[in-house]
Design an enzyme around this catalytic site. Structure first.
Site, PDB file in Angstrom:
ATOM      1  N   ASP A  26       4.900  22.369  -5.921  1.00 21.69           N
ATOM      2  CA  ASP A  26       3.781  21.927  -6.781  1.00 21.69           C
ATOM      3  C   ASP A  26       3.596  22.745  -8.058  1.00 21.69           C
ATOM      4  O   ASP A  26       2.451  23.020  -8.458  1.00 21.69           O
ATOM      5  CB  ASP A  26       2.470  21.921  -5.975  1.00 21.69           C
ATOM      6  CG  ASP A  26       2.512  21.004  -4.766  1.00 21.69           C
ATOM      7  OD1 ASP A  26       3.538  20.320  -4.592  1.00 21.69           O
ATOM      8  OD2 ASP A  26       1.541  20.970  -3.993  1.00 21.69           O
ATOM      9  N   GLU A  74       2.386  17.445  -5.633  1.00 22.62           N
ATOM     10  CA  GLU A  74       1.225  16.841  -4.959  1.00 22.62           C
ATOM     11  C   GLU A  74       0.653  15.762  -5.870  1.00 22.62           C
ATOM     12  O   GLU A  74       0.465  15.998  -7.068  1.00 22.62           O
ATOM     13  CB  GLU A  74       0.142  17.895  -4.660  1.00 22.62           C
ATOM     14  CG  GLU A  74      -1.072  17.283  -3.956  1.00 22.62           C
ATOM     15  CD  GLU A  74      -2.139  18.318  -3.575  1.00 22.62           C
ATOM     16  OE1 GLU A  74      -1.879  19.518  -3.668  1.00 22.62           O
ATOM     17  OE2 GLU A  74      -3.235  17.869  -3.183  1.00 22.62           O
ATOM     18  N   LYS A 131       4.367  14.300  -2.545  1.00 27.70           N
ATOM     19  CA  LYS A 131       3.594  14.456  -1.300  1.00 27.70           C
ATOM     20  C   LYS A 131       2.108  14.178  -1.548  1.00 27.70           C
ATOM     21  O   LYS A 131       1.558  14.621  -2.550  1.00 27.70           O
ATOM     22  CB  LYS A 131       3.795  15.867  -0.735  1.00 27.70           C
ATOM     23  CG  LYS A 131       3.273  17.012  -1.608  1.00 27.70           C
ATOM     24  CD  LYS A 131       3.746  18.327  -1.019  1.00 27.70           C
ATOM     25  CE  LYS A 131       3.129  19.564  -1.563  1.00 27.70           C
ATOM     26  NZ  LYS A 131       1.686  19.677  -1.693  1.00 27.70           N
ATOM     27  N   LYS A 134      -1.323  18.533   1.379  1.00 25.45           N
ATOM     28  CA  LYS A 134      -1.055  19.927   1.046  1.00 25.45           C
ATOM     29  C   LYS A 134       0.300  20.356   1.597  1.00 25.45           C
ATOM     30  O   LYS A 134       1.022  21.110   0.957  1.00 25.45           O
ATOM     31  CB  LYS A 134      -2.179  20.831   1.578  1.00 25.45           C
ATOM     32  CG  LYS A 134      -3.576  20.442   1.084  1.00 25.45           C
ATOM     33  CD  LYS A 134      -3.660  20.377  -0.434  1.00 25.45           C
ATOM     34  CE  LYS A 134      -5.071  20.047  -0.901  1.00 25.45           C
ATOM     35  NZ  LYS A 134      -5.081  19.633  -2.328  1.00 25.45           N
ATOM     36  N   VAL A 159       2.869  27.063  -5.714  1.00 22.67           N
ATOM     37  CA  VAL A 159       1.417  27.274  -5.701  1.00 22.67           C
ATOM     38  C   VAL A 159       0.732  26.228  -4.818  1.00 22.67           C
ATOM     39  O   VAL A 159       1.238  25.129  -4.656  1.00 22.67           O
ATOM     40  CB  VAL A 159       0.844  27.191  -7.145  1.00 22.67           C
ATOM     41  CG1 VAL A 159       1.410  28.318  -7.987  1.00 22.67           C
ATOM     42  CG2 VAL A 159       1.087  25.837  -7.798  1.00 22.67           C
ATOM     43  N   THR A 160      -0.441  26.597  -4.292  1.00 25.72           N
ATOM     44  CA  THR A 160      -1.012  27.920  -4.270  1.00 25.72           C
ATOM     45  C   THR A 160      -0.716  28.590  -2.930  1.00 25.72           C
ATOM     46  O   THR A 160      -0.510  27.909  -1.930  1.00 25.72           O
ATOM     47  CB  THR A 160      -2.555  27.894  -4.482  1.00 25.72           C
ATOM     48  OG1 THR A 160      -3.163  27.158  -3.404  1.00 25.72           O
ATOM     49  CG2 THR A 160      -2.919  27.263  -5.799  1.00 25.72           C
ATOM     50  N   CYS A 164      -1.090  24.959  -0.485  1.00 23.37           N
ATOM     51  CA  CYS A 164       0.124  24.182  -0.227  1.00 23.37           C
ATOM     52  C   CYS A 164       1.290  25.028   0.269  1.00 23.37           C
ATOM     53  O   CYS A 164       2.112  24.552   1.058  1.00 23.37           O
ATOM     54  CB  CYS A 164       0.495  23.383  -1.465  1.00 23.37           C
ATOM     55  SG  CYS A 164      -0.715  22.092  -1.797  1.00 23.37           S
ATOM     56  N   GLN A 204       1.918  39.994  12.927  1.00 22.65           N
ATOM     57  CA  GLN A 204       2.212  39.632  14.332  1.00 22.65           C
ATOM     58  C   GLN A 204       3.705  39.366  14.527  1.00 22.65           C
ATOM     59  O   GLN A 204       4.106  38.395  15.180  1.00 22.65           O
ATOM     60  CB  GLN A 204       1.393  38.410  14.766  1.00 22.65           C
ATOM     61  CG  GLN A 204      -0.116  38.571  14.571  1.00 22.65           C
ATOM     62  CD  GLN A 204      -0.864  37.361  15.056  1.00 22.65           C
ATOM     63  OE1 GLN A 204      -0.837  37.037  16.244  1.00 22.65           O
ATOM     64  NE2 GLN A 204      -1.546  36.692  14.139  1.00 22.65           N
TER      65      GLN A 204
HETATM   66  N1  TIU Z   1      -0.575  22.676  -4.338  1.00 27.45           N
HETATM   67  C1  TIU Z   1      -1.741  23.104  -3.872  1.00 27.45           C
HETATM   68  O1  TIU Z   1      -1.863  24.241  -3.427  1.00 27.45           O
HETATM   69  N2  TIU Z   1      -2.833  22.238  -3.970  1.00 27.45           N
HETATM   70  C2  TIU Z   1      -4.140  22.659  -4.107  1.00 27.45           C
HETATM   71  O2  TIU Z   1      -5.043  21.851  -4.176  1.00 27.45           O
HETATM   72  N3  TIU Z   1      -4.343  24.000  -4.179  1.00 27.45           N
HETATM   73  C3  TIU Z   1      -5.518  24.647  -4.421  1.00 27.45           C
HETATM   74  O3  TIU Z   1      -5.546  25.872  -4.312  1.00 27.45           O
HETATM   75  N4  TIU Z   1      -6.586  23.952  -4.770  1.00 27.45           N
END
Ligand code: TIU
Length: 229
Positions: A26, A74, A131, A134, A159-160, A164, A204
């Protein structure tokens, strides 16, 4: 060829020629640039820009080493039929998915903002997975793509970190993939979430996977390139 060990937390990660793919999650204008989805959620999008240079270097090393490269985006169909109402309702009341943003309709496939930033643009032969959620496995054919290519190891970036990247890493881990999250190639709007998100992966005994930075991963990819040549 024997696996090349990458120095990682909590233990060396086995980089295996022909079985490893780079996943870039993303890295879309809507998350990185002002006026897109990330900002519509109230975030400071400038924080994500730091991910681009190390990820561009990693991408170049992965391409040279002949790794399979998979990009994800996304987003949703223009009629929003694949966007659950619960997702649509959340976020800032003024701007939602499908509304006009600075780069077209927010998080809608085909819009300029939905596409990947220029620095990391896919090249011919690389896979692009669209996609709706997430995680990169939900509602996509990523499983089939990886199985067909004989992939067992994933280098995960994008990200992030806590949204995701985490969701995809957890999905992949449950499906049996060995996942290395590259710490300087993932980013968050929140410093704390980023830091703790990485800790959660490797804690862990590596509950979801491994964590290493490009200083460890790129030399291993270069070794793969040299060995394969
Ligand atoms: N790609 C992804 O992480 N989608 C999000 O909406 N991330 C946020 O941190 N909002």
């Amino acid at each position: 060829m024997n696996p090349i060990p990458i120095a990682a937390e909590p233990s060396p990660f086995p980089l295996i020629a022909g079985k490893t793919a780079l996943v870039v999650i993303d890295m879309q204008r809507d998350f990185l640039l002002p006026g897109g989805f990330g900002e519509s959620l109230g975030n400071d999008v400038a924080r994500l820009a730091t991910v681009v240079p190390p990820l561009a270097a990693l991408l170049a090393a992965a391409r040279s080493a002949g790794l399979m490269v998979i990009h994800t985006r996304e987003g949703h169909r223009p009629d929003l039929s694949d966007c659950p109402p619960a997702k649509l309702r959340r976020g800032a009341p003024t701007q939602r998915i499908g509304d006009p943003g600075a780069f077209g309709r927010i998080l809608i496939r085909g819009e300029y903002g939905h596409d990947i930033v220029d620095e990391l643009a896919p090249i011919d032969g690389e896979v692009v997975i669209d996609k709706p959620g997430k995680g990169a496995f939900y509602g996509t054919d990523l499983s089939e793509v990886l199985t067909d290519a004989g992939i067992t190891q994933l280098l995960i970036t994008g990200v992030t970190t806590e949204v995701c990247v985490h969701t995809t890493t957890r999905e992949a881990n449950d499906r049996g993939y060995e996942c290395l999250v590259v710490s300087d190639c993932v980013g968050s709007y929140f410093d704390d979430f980023h830091r703790v998100g990485l800790q959660m992966i490797a804690a862990q005994g590596g509950i979801f996977g491994w964590v290493a930075d490009t200083a460890a991963v790129i030399p291993a990819l270069q070794q793969l390139t040299t060995t394969a040549a």
